[in-house]
Design an enzyme around this catalytic site. Structure first.
Site, PDB file in Angstrom:
ATOM      1  N   SER A  76       0.847  -1.191   0.000  1.00 36.04           N
ATOM      2  CA  SER A  76       0.000   0.000   0.000  1.00 36.04           C
ATOM      3  C   SER A  76       0.887   1.246   0.000  1.00 36.04           C
ATOM      4  O   SER A  76       2.072   1.177   0.365  1.00 36.04           O
ATOM      5  CB  SER A  76      -0.895   0.006   1.257  1.00 36.04           C
ATOM      6  OG  SER A  76      -1.486   1.281   1.471  1.00 36.04           O
ATOM      7  N   TYR A 114      -3.151  -1.155   9.938  1.00 36.03           N
ATOM      8  CA  TYR A 114      -3.069  -1.387   8.498  1.00 36.03           C
ATOM      9  C   TYR A 114      -1.729  -0.902   7.953  1.00 36.03           C
ATOM     10  O   TYR A 114      -1.030  -1.625   7.229  1.00 36.03           O
ATOM     11  CB  TYR A 114      -4.223  -0.667   7.805  1.00 36.03           C
ATOM     12  CG  TYR A 114      -4.261  -0.850   6.303  1.00 36.03           C
ATOM     13  CD1 TYR A 114      -4.859  -1.975   5.737  1.00 36.03           C
ATOM     14  CD2 TYR A 114      -3.703   0.094   5.453  1.00 36.03           C
ATOM     15  CE1 TYR A 114      -4.894  -2.151   4.364  1.00 36.03           C
ATOM     16  CE2 TYR A 114      -3.740  -0.072   4.078  1.00 36.03           C
ATOM     17  CZ  TYR A 114      -4.341  -1.186   3.536  1.00 36.03           C
ATOM     18  OH  TYR A 114      -4.373  -1.354   2.169  1.00 36.03           O
TER      19      TYR A 114
END
Length: 260
Positions: A150, A163
Protein backbone atom coordinates in the site's frame (compact mmCIF):
# COMPACT_ATOMS: atom_id res chain seq x y z
CA UNK A 1 7.52 -4.45 -32.82
CA UNK A 2 5.56 -7.62 -33.52
CA UNK A 3 2.69 -8.88 -31.41
CA UNK A 4 4.62 -12.16 -31.13
CA UNK A 5 7.42 -10.40 -29.29
CA UNK A 6 4.99 -8.84 -26.83
CA UNK A 7 3.36 -12.23 -26.31
CA UNK A 8 6.73 -13.76 -25.46
CA UNK A 9 7.47 -10.86 -23.12
CA UNK A 10 4.17 -10.60 -21.26
CA UNK A 11 2.16 -13.69 -22.22
CA UNK A 12 1.16 -16.24 -19.59
CA UNK A 13 -0.29 -19.07 -21.67
CA UNK A 14 0.08 -22.47 -20.04
CA UNK A 15 0.70 -20.98 -16.61
CA UNK A 16 -1.42 -21.18 -13.46
CA UNK A 17 -1.91 -18.13 -11.26
CA UNK A 18 -3.48 -18.20 -7.80
CA UNK A 19 -5.04 -14.94 -6.64
CA UNK A 20 -5.72 -14.99 -2.91
CA UNK A 21 -8.24 -12.22 -2.34
CA UNK A 22 -9.44 -12.58 -5.92
CA UNK A 23 -13.05 -12.13 -4.89
CA UNK A 24 -12.52 -8.48 -3.89
CA UNK A 25 -12.66 -5.46 -6.17
CA UNK A 26 -8.91 -5.07 -6.73
CA UNK A 27 -8.18 -8.80 -6.62
CA UNK A 28 -10.85 -9.43 -9.25
CA UNK A 29 -9.28 -6.87 -11.57
CA UNK A 30 -5.89 -8.56 -11.20
CA UNK A 31 -7.43 -12.00 -11.80
CA UNK A 32 -9.14 -10.77 -14.96
CA UNK A 33 -5.91 -9.23 -16.22
CA UNK A 34 -3.93 -12.41 -15.69
CA UNK A 35 -6.61 -14.46 -17.43
CA UNK A 36 -6.60 -12.10 -20.41
CA UNK A 37 -2.82 -12.53 -20.57
CA UNK A 38 -3.42 -16.26 -21.01
CA UNK A 39 -3.07 -17.69 -17.51
CA UNK A 40 -5.47 -20.11 -15.91
CA UNK A 41 -6.52 -18.27 -12.76
CA UNK A 42 -7.55 -19.75 -9.42
CA UNK A 43 -9.74 -17.14 -7.74
CA UNK A 44 -9.34 -17.81 -4.02
CA UNK A 45 -11.42 -16.21 -1.28
CA UNK A 46 -13.77 -16.87 1.60
CA UNK A 47 -17.04 -16.55 -0.30
CA UNK A 48 -18.00 -19.33 -2.76
CA UNK A 49 -20.70 -17.07 -4.20
CA UNK A 50 -18.27 -14.24 -4.94
CA UNK A 51 -15.74 -16.71 -6.31
CA UNK A 52 -18.29 -18.16 -8.71
CA UNK A 53 -19.29 -14.66 -9.82
CA UNK A 54 -15.68 -13.72 -10.56
CA UNK A 55 -15.17 -16.92 -12.55
CA UNK A 56 -18.24 -16.10 -14.66
CA UNK A 57 -16.93 -12.59 -15.30
CA UNK A 58 -13.58 -13.98 -16.46
CA UNK A 59 -15.29 -16.55 -18.68
CA UNK A 60 -17.33 -13.79 -20.31
CA UNK A 61 -14.03 -12.12 -21.24
CA UNK A 62 -12.79 -15.34 -22.81
CA UNK A 63 -10.45 -16.30 -19.96
CA UNK A 64 -10.01 -19.49 -17.96
CA UNK A 65 -10.65 -19.49 -14.22
CA UNK A 66 -11.81 -21.64 -11.34
CA UNK A 67 -12.85 -20.69 -7.83
CA UNK A 68 -11.42 -22.03 -4.58
CA UNK A 69 -12.15 -21.29 -0.94
CA UNK A 70 -9.48 -20.13 1.48
CA UNK A 71 -9.41 -18.61 4.95
CA UNK A 72 -6.15 -16.67 5.21
CA UNK A 73 -6.36 -16.53 9.00
CA UNK A 74 -5.64 -20.28 9.10
CA UNK A 75 -2.37 -21.70 7.84
CA UNK A 76 -3.95 -25.10 7.24
CA UNK A 77 -6.41 -23.46 4.86
CA UNK A 78 -3.55 -22.04 2.78
CA UNK A 79 -1.89 -25.48 2.83
CA UNK A 80 -5.19 -26.93 1.62
CA UNK A 81 -5.42 -24.35 -1.15
CA UNK A 82 -2.03 -25.39 -2.50
CA UNK A 83 -3.02 -29.08 -2.42
CA UNK A 84 -6.26 -28.27 -4.21
CA UNK A 85 -4.48 -26.27 -6.93
CA UNK A 86 -1.94 -29.03 -7.53
CA UNK A 87 -4.65 -31.70 -7.63
CA UNK A 88 -6.84 -29.78 -10.07
CA UNK A 89 -4.32 -27.82 -12.14
CA UNK A 90 -1.14 -29.85 -11.76
CA UNK A 91 1.10 -26.85 -11.18
CA UNK A 92 1.35 -23.34 -9.78
CA UNK A 93 3.47 -20.64 -11.41
CA UNK A 94 2.27 -17.42 -9.83
CA UNK A 95 0.73 -16.29 -6.55
CA UNK A 96 -0.83 -12.99 -5.58
CA UNK A 97 -1.21 -12.43 -1.83
CA UNK A 98 -4.03 -9.90 -2.07
CA UNK A 99 -6.38 -10.53 0.86
CA UNK A 100 -6.58 -7.83 3.50
CA UNK A 101 -8.66 -5.99 6.07
CA UNK A 102 -8.58 -2.56 7.68
CA UNK A 103 -9.70 -0.86 10.88
CA UNK A 104 -9.87 2.90 11.31
CA UNK A 105 -9.72 4.75 14.62
CA UNK A 106 -7.77 7.34 16.57
CA UNK A 107 -4.54 5.89 17.95
CA UNK A 108 -5.58 5.83 21.60
CA UNK A 109 -8.76 4.01 20.60
CA UNK A 110 -7.08 1.16 18.72
CA UNK A 111 -8.34 -2.12 20.22
CA UNK A 112 -6.09 -5.13 20.62
CA UNK A 113 -8.56 -7.39 18.82
CA UNK A 114 -8.67 -5.05 15.82
CA UNK A 115 -4.88 -4.77 15.73
CA UNK A 116 -4.49 -8.56 15.88
CA UNK A 117 -7.12 -9.12 13.19
CA UNK A 118 -5.42 -6.73 10.77
CA UNK A 119 -1.91 -8.08 11.39
CA UNK A 120 -3.16 -11.65 11.03
CA UNK A 121 -4.88 -11.07 7.69
CA UNK A 122 -2.50 -8.53 6.15
CA UNK A 123 0.90 -9.76 7.29
CA UNK A 124 0.88 -13.24 8.76
CA UNK A 125 -1.25 -14.53 5.89
CA UNK A 126 1.23 -13.07 3.40
CA UNK A 127 4.06 -14.85 5.21
CA UNK A 128 2.11 -18.10 5.08
CA UNK A 129 1.36 -17.66 1.39
CA UNK A 130 5.00 -16.96 0.59
CA UNK A 131 6.19 -19.89 2.66
CA UNK A 132 3.65 -22.46 1.49
CA UNK A 133 3.59 -21.58 -2.20
CA UNK A 134 7.21 -20.43 -2.30
CA UNK A 135 8.43 -23.82 -1.12
CA UNK A 136 6.49 -25.54 -3.89
CA UNK A 137 7.79 -23.10 -6.51
CA UNK A 138 11.36 -23.65 -5.29
CA UNK A 139 10.91 -27.41 -5.58
CA UNK A 140 9.59 -26.94 -9.12
CA UNK A 141 12.52 -24.73 -10.11
CA UNK A 142 10.81 -21.36 -10.37
CA UNK A 143 7.80 -19.13 -9.90
CA UNK A 144 6.74 -15.63 -9.00
CA UNK A 145 4.95 -14.14 -5.98
CA UNK A 146 3.34 -10.72 -5.77
CA UNK A 147 2.40 -9.33 -2.36
CA UNK A 148 -0.08 -6.46 -2.20
CA UNK A 149 1.28 -3.60 -0.10
CA UNK A 150 0.00 0.00 0.00
CA UNK A 151 1.05 3.64 -0.22
CA UNK A 152 0.86 3.49 3.58
CA UNK A 153 3.87 1.17 3.45
CA UNK A 154 5.87 4.29 2.62
CA UNK A 155 4.02 7.27 4.10
CA UNK A 156 2.02 7.51 7.35
CA UNK A 157 -1.74 7.83 7.01
CA UNK A 158 -3.96 8.92 9.88
CA UNK A 159 -6.35 6.57 11.66
CA UNK A 160 -5.13 3.32 10.04
CA UNK A 161 -2.25 2.40 12.33
CA UNK A 162 -2.45 -1.40 12.25
CA UNK A 163 -3.07 -1.39 8.50
CA UNK A 164 -0.09 0.88 7.81
CA UNK A 165 2.16 -1.15 10.11
CA UNK A 166 1.11 -4.38 8.40
CA UNK A 167 1.70 -3.00 4.91
CA UNK A 168 5.11 -1.56 5.82
CA UNK A 169 6.02 -4.99 7.13
CA UNK A 170 4.81 -6.59 3.88
CA UNK A 171 7.39 -4.54 1.97
CA UNK A 172 10.17 -5.61 4.35
CA UNK A 173 9.01 -9.23 4.25
CA UNK A 174 8.94 -9.11 0.45
CA UNK A 175 12.56 -7.95 0.33
CA UNK A 176 13.73 -10.60 2.76
CA UNK A 177 11.86 -13.46 1.11
CA UNK A 178 13.03 -12.29 -2.33
CA UNK A 179 16.61 -12.48 -1.14
CA UNK A 180 16.06 -15.96 0.30
CA UNK A 181 14.29 -17.44 -2.72
CA UNK A 182 16.19 -15.81 -5.59
CA UNK A 183 18.82 -18.60 -5.80
CA UNK A 184 15.93 -21.06 -6.10
CA UNK A 185 14.44 -19.31 -9.14
CA UNK A 186 11.52 -17.73 -7.28
CA UNK A 187 10.94 -13.99 -7.60
CA UNK A 188 9.02 -12.04 -4.93
CA UNK A 189 7.81 -8.46 -5.42
CA UNK A 190 5.24 -6.10 -3.96
CA UNK A 191 2.54 -3.99 -5.59
CA UNK A 192 1.61 -0.84 -3.66
CA UNK A 193 -1.70 0.65 -4.81
CA UNK A 194 -2.66 4.19 -3.98
CA UNK A 195 -6.29 5.08 -3.40
CA UNK A 196 -8.70 2.88 -5.30
CA UNK A 197 -12.46 2.30 -4.85
CA UNK A 198 -12.00 -0.93 -2.88
CA UNK A 199 -14.29 -2.04 -0.06
CA UNK A 200 -11.84 -0.97 2.64
CA UNK A 201 -11.50 2.56 1.32
CA UNK A 202 -15.25 3.02 1.02
CA UNK A 203 -15.57 2.15 4.72
CA UNK A 204 -13.08 4.70 6.01
CA UNK A 205 -13.12 7.62 3.56
CA UNK A 206 -15.51 10.47 4.32
CA UNK A 207 -15.72 13.57 2.05
CA UNK A 208 -13.22 15.58 4.11
CA UNK A 209 -10.67 12.76 3.99
CA UNK A 210 -11.18 12.31 0.26
CA UNK A 211 -10.53 16.03 -0.26
CA UNK A 212 -7.22 15.78 1.62
CA UNK A 213 -6.18 12.72 -0.38
CA UNK A 214 -6.97 14.41 -3.69
CA UNK A 215 -4.94 17.44 -2.62
CA UNK A 216 -1.97 15.13 -2.09
CA UNK A 217 -2.41 13.20 -5.34
CA UNK A 218 -0.91 14.96 -8.37
CA UNK A 219 -3.32 13.18 -10.74
CA UNK A 220 -6.19 14.38 -8.50
CA UNK A 221 -8.37 11.31 -8.81
CA UNK A 222 -8.83 7.79 -7.52
CA UNK A 223 -7.27 4.94 -9.44
CA UNK A 224 -9.39 2.49 -11.37
CA UNK A 225 -8.81 -1.22 -10.61
CA UNK A 226 -7.74 -2.12 -14.19
CA UNK A 227 -4.90 0.40 -13.84
CA UNK A 228 -3.14 -2.10 -11.55
CA UNK A 229 -3.04 -4.82 -14.18
CA UNK A 230 -0.06 -3.58 -16.22
CA UNK A 231 2.29 -3.46 -13.25
CA UNK A 232 1.01 -6.84 -12.07
CA UNK A 233 1.71 -8.53 -15.40
CA UNK A 234 5.15 -6.93 -15.56
CA UNK A 235 6.10 -8.14 -12.09
CA UNK A 236 4.72 -11.66 -12.55
CA UNK A 237 5.68 -12.35 -16.17
CA UNK A 238 8.59 -14.71 -16.76
CA UNK A 239 10.27 -12.70 -19.50
CA UNK A 240 9.46 -9.05 -18.83
CA UNK A 241 10.01 -9.37 -15.10
CA UNK A 242 12.77 -11.97 -15.17
CA UNK A 243 15.35 -9.74 -13.39
CA UNK A 244 12.95 -7.98 -11.02
CA UNK A 245 12.80 -9.24 -7.46
CA UNK A 246 12.56 -7.59 -4.06
CA UNK A 247 10.96 -4.53 -5.66
CA UNK A 248 7.94 -2.51 -4.57
CA UNK A 249 6.00 -0.82 -7.38
CA UNK A 250 3.77 2.11 -6.44
CA UNK A 251 0.70 2.69 -8.59
CA UNK A 252 -0.69 5.75 -6.86
CA UNK A 253 -1.15 8.70 -9.20
CA UNK A 254 1.97 10.32 -7.78
CA UNK A 255 0.87 10.25 -4.12
CA UNK A 256 4.20 8.96 -2.76
CA UNK A 257 6.10 11.50 -4.89
CA UNK A 258 4.14 14.44 -3.47
CA UNK A 259 5.94 16.81 -1.12
CA UNK A 260 4.80 20.16 0.22
Amino acid sequence: MSSGYLERLFGMSGQVAVVIGGTGVLGAALAKGLAQAGATVVVAGRSPEKGAARVREIAELGGRAVAAQVDVTRRESIDGLLRHVLQTQGRVDMLINGAGVNSASAYFEVKDEDWDRVIQSNLKAVHWGCQVFGRRMAEAGGGSILNVASVSSHLPLSRVFAYSASKAAVVNLTQNVARELAPMGVRVNALAPGFFPAEQNRKILDPARVEKIMAGTPMARFGEPPELVGATILLLSRAAGSFITGATYYVDGGFTAMRL
